[in-house]
Each structure stands twice: as C-alpha cells, then as structure tokens.
Design a protein around this motif. Structure first.
Motif, PDB file in Angstrom:
ATOM      1  N   ASP A  25      26.552 -15.172  -7.821  1.00  0.00           N
ATOM      2  CA  ASP A  25      26.021 -16.157  -8.769  1.00  0.00           C
ATOM      3  C   ASP A  25      24.559 -16.501  -8.499  1.00  0.00           C
ATOM      4  O   ASP A  25      23.823 -16.844  -9.414  1.00  0.00           O
ATOM      5  CB  ASP A  25      26.880 -17.412  -8.835  1.00  0.00           C
ATOM      6  N   ALA A  26      24.131 -16.360  -7.264  1.00  0.00           N
ATOM      7  CA  ALA A  26      22.727 -16.613  -6.946  1.00  0.00           C
ATOM      8  C   ALA A  26      21.834 -15.504  -7.500  1.00  0.00           C
ATOM      9  O   ALA A  26      20.649 -15.716  -7.753  1.00  0.00           O
ATOM     10  CB  ALA A  26      22.541 -16.742  -5.450  1.00  0.00           C
ATOM     11  N   MET A  27      22.391 -14.313  -7.698  1.00  0.00           N
ATOM     12  CA  MET A  27      21.618 -13.169  -8.187  1.00  0.00           C
ATOM     13  C   MET A  27      21.622 -13.036  -9.702  1.00  0.00           C
ATOM     14  O   MET A  27      20.770 -12.354 -10.266  1.00  0.00           O
ATOM     15  CB  MET A  27      22.183 -11.882  -7.581  1.00  0.00           C
ATOM     16  N   LEU A  28      22.567 -13.677 -10.378  1.00  0.00           N
ATOM     17  CA  LEU A  28      22.719 -13.487 -11.818  1.00  0.00           C
ATOM     18  C   LEU A  28      21.488 -13.899 -12.628  1.00  0.00           C
ATOM     19  O   LEU A  28      21.071 -13.144 -13.513  1.00  0.00           O
ATOM     20  CB  LEU A  28      23.974 -14.213 -12.322  1.00  0.00           C
ATOM     21  N   ARG A  30      18.283 -13.925 -11.850  1.00  0.00           N
ATOM     22  CA  ARG A  30      17.208 -12.952 -11.658  1.00  0.00           C
ATOM     23  C   ARG A  30      17.564 -11.623 -12.308  1.00  0.00           C
ATOM     24  O   ARG A  30      16.723 -10.978 -12.934  1.00  0.00           O
ATOM     25  CB  ARG A  30      16.936 -12.758 -10.158  1.00  0.00           C
ATOM     26  N   ALA A  31      18.810 -11.205 -12.183  1.00  0.00           N
ATOM     27  CA  ALA A  31      19.240  -9.956 -12.816  1.00  0.00           C
ATOM     28  C   ALA A  31      19.134 -10.064 -14.335  1.00  0.00           C
ATOM     29  O   ALA A  31      18.702  -9.112 -14.999  1.00  0.00           O
ATOM     30  CB  ALA A  31      20.668  -9.612 -12.405  1.00  0.00           C
ATOM     31  N   ALA A  32      19.495 -11.209 -14.888  1.00  0.00           N
ATOM     32  CA  ALA A  32      19.382 -11.415 -16.333  1.00  0.00           C
ATOM     33  C   ALA A  32      17.930 -11.319 -16.773  1.00  0.00           C
ATOM     34  O   ALA A  32      17.612 -10.678 -17.781  1.00  0.00           O
ATOM     35  CB  ALA A  32      19.973 -12.764 -16.719  1.00  0.00           C
ATOM     36  N   SER A  33      17.047 -11.934 -16.022  1.00  0.00           N
ATOM     37  CA  SER A  33      15.627 -11.887 -16.344  1.00  0.00           C
ATOM     38  C   SER A  33      15.098 -10.450 -16.296  1.00  0.00           C
ATOM     39  O   SER A  33      14.376 -10.016 -17.199  1.00  0.00           O
ATOM     40  CB  SER A  33      14.847 -12.774 -15.373  1.00  0.00           C
ATOM     41  N   LEU A  34      15.460  -9.712 -15.264  1.00  0.00           N
ATOM     42  CA  LEU A  34      15.022  -8.319 -15.153  1.00  0.00           C
ATOM     43  C   LEU A  34      15.588  -7.461 -16.282  1.00  0.00           C
ATOM     44  O   LEU A  34      14.882  -6.633 -16.854  1.00  0.00           O
ATOM     45  CB  LEU A  34      15.446  -7.730 -13.807  1.00  0.00           C
ATOM     46  N   ALA A  35      16.857  -7.651 -16.596  1.00  0.00           N
ATOM     47  CA  ALA A  35      17.494  -6.849 -17.638  1.00  0.00           C
ATOM     48  C   ALA A  35      16.852  -7.095 -19.003  1.00  0.00           C
ATOM     49  O   ALA A  35      16.749  -6.181 -19.818  1.00  0.00           O
ATOM     50  CB  ALA A  35      18.989  -7.153 -17.695  1.00  0.00           C
ATOM     51  N   LEU A  36      16.400  -8.316 -19.236  1.00  0.00           N
ATOM     52  CA  LEU A  36      15.818  -8.655 -20.534  1.00  0.00           C
ATOM     53  C   LEU A  36      14.332  -8.328 -20.633  1.00  0.00           C
ATOM     54  O   LEU A  36      13.849  -7.956 -21.701  1.00  0.00           O
ATOM     55  CB  LEU A  36      16.028 -10.136 -20.837  1.00  0.00           C
ATOM     56  N   GLU A  49      23.218  -2.991 -15.378  1.00  0.00           N
ATOM     57  CA  GLU A  49      24.466  -2.497 -14.781  1.00  0.00           C
ATOM     58  C   GLU A  49      25.068  -3.526 -13.827  1.00  0.00           C
ATOM     59  O   GLU A  49      26.293  -3.683 -13.760  1.00  0.00           O
ATOM     60  CB  GLU A  49      24.217  -1.165 -14.084  1.00  0.00           C
ATOM     61  N   PHE A  50      24.222  -4.235 -13.088  1.00  0.00           N
ATOM     62  CA  PHE A  50      24.708  -5.297 -12.216  1.00  0.00           C
ATOM     63  C   PHE A  50      25.380  -6.392 -13.039  1.00  0.00           C
ATOM     64  O   PHE A  50      26.460  -6.880 -12.676  1.00  0.00           O
ATOM     65  CB  PHE A  50      23.562  -5.878 -11.389  1.00  0.00           C
ATOM     66  N   LEU A  51      24.750  -6.795 -14.150  1.00  0.00           N
ATOM     67  CA  LEU A  51      25.349  -7.822 -15.014  1.00  0.00           C
ATOM     68  C   LEU A  51      26.688  -7.348 -15.574  1.00  0.00           C
ATOM     69  O   LEU A  51      27.642  -8.129 -15.668  1.00  0.00           O
ATOM     70  CB  LEU A  51      24.399  -8.181 -16.155  1.00  0.00           C
ATOM     71  N   ARG A  86      26.037 -19.026 -19.731  1.00  0.00           N
ATOM     72  CA  ARG A  86      24.682 -18.497 -19.541  1.00  0.00           C
ATOM     73  C   ARG A  86      24.627 -16.978 -19.631  1.00  0.00           C
ATOM     74  O   ARG A  86      23.627 -16.408 -20.034  1.00  0.00           O
ATOM     75  CB  ARG A  86      24.125 -18.934 -18.186  1.00  0.00           C
ATOM     76  N   LEU A  87      25.715 -16.328 -19.244  1.00  0.00           N
ATOM     77  CA  LEU A  87      25.727 -14.867 -19.173  1.00  0.00           C
ATOM     78  C   LEU A  87      25.939 -14.202 -20.529  1.00  0.00           C
ATOM     79  O   LEU A  87      25.273 -13.217 -20.857  1.00  0.00           O
ATOM     80  CB  LEU A  87      26.812 -14.411 -18.194  1.00  0.00           C
ATOM     81  N   PHE A  88      26.836 -14.711 -21.354  1.00  0.00           N
ATOM     82  CA  PHE A  88      27.162 -14.042 -22.608  1.00  0.00           C
ATOM     83  C   PHE A  88      25.993 -13.989 -23.587  1.00  0.00           C
ATOM     84  O   PHE A  88      25.820 -12.972 -24.271  1.00  0.00           O
ATOM     85  CB  PHE A  88      28.401 -14.648 -23.240  1.00  0.00           C
ATOM     86  N   PRO A  89      25.135 -15.022 -23.700  1.00  0.00           N
ATOM     87  CA  PRO A  89      23.958 -14.853 -24.567  1.00  0.00           C
ATOM     88  C   PRO A  89      23.044 -13.706 -24.111  1.00  0.00           C
ATOM     89  O   PRO A  89      22.469 -12.993 -24.931  1.00  0.00           O
ATOM     90  CB  PRO A  89      23.246 -16.203 -24.474  1.00  0.00           C
TER      91      PRO A  89
END
Length: 104
Positions: A25-28, A30-36, A49-51, A86-89
C-alpha cells in the motif's frame, strides 16, 4: 486494512528460510503516478503491471474472506474499500491510455 504480501525466502542464518512481509500500500500511489504519467515506457509498463498484480492480490484476498452476515449481497465495504476507491479510477484511466500494454 493494509495491503501486504508475505514471502518466504532462503538465505537466513545457517541456510534457514526467512519470512518477509512487503507492504504494497505504501507503493501504490507512486506506482499509479508512474503508470499514468511516466514518459519512460519500461517504467510505465512495469508500474501498470505492478498495479495489476496488486489489484489481483486484493481481489483474491476478498474472494477468500468469510462472507459477511448479510450473505453475498451485503452492502458492507470490503477491507480494501479505501484502497479500491483510489485504485479503480487509475485502472479506468489506464484502460484508455495510448500505451497498448496498459489497456489490456
């Protein structure tokens, strides 16, 4: 609830196994920001892929959880409800991203 992954790896004292808990959960965020937004394709794809893997992990944990008192149609939030909000959007944005890997 926090999102974690429990791992057992070798390499402890005397060749014993070591149990690790990785808190995802601490990484989500940052991963979302990178993926977008990452202009670097390999970083964008790895973050997406991590998400995907984290989402499958949480859905799997919910599927194995005991059913709520109201049965299958209970209106109680799951233990990952705050993460999903936060994740599904982000997942929906990635579904229409120009990068073909993130759309699948």
């Amino acid at each position: 609830a926090r999102v974690s992954l429990d791992l057992t790896v070798s390499g402890g004292a005397n060749g014993s196994a070591v149990r690790l808990t990785v808190w995802l959960d601490a990484m989500l965020p940052r991963a979302a920001s990178l993926a977008l937004t990452s202009p670097d394709r390999p970083s964008k794809v790895a973050a997406a892929e991590f998400l995907h893997a984290a989402t499958l992990l949480m859905v799997g944990h919910n599927a194995r959880a005991a059913a709520p008192r109201g049965g299958d149609y209970a209106r109680e939030p799951t233990k990952y409800h705050h993460v999903y909000r936060r994740l599904f959007p982000v997942v929906i944005e990635l579904a229409v991203d120009p990068e073909p890997v993130t759309r699948t």
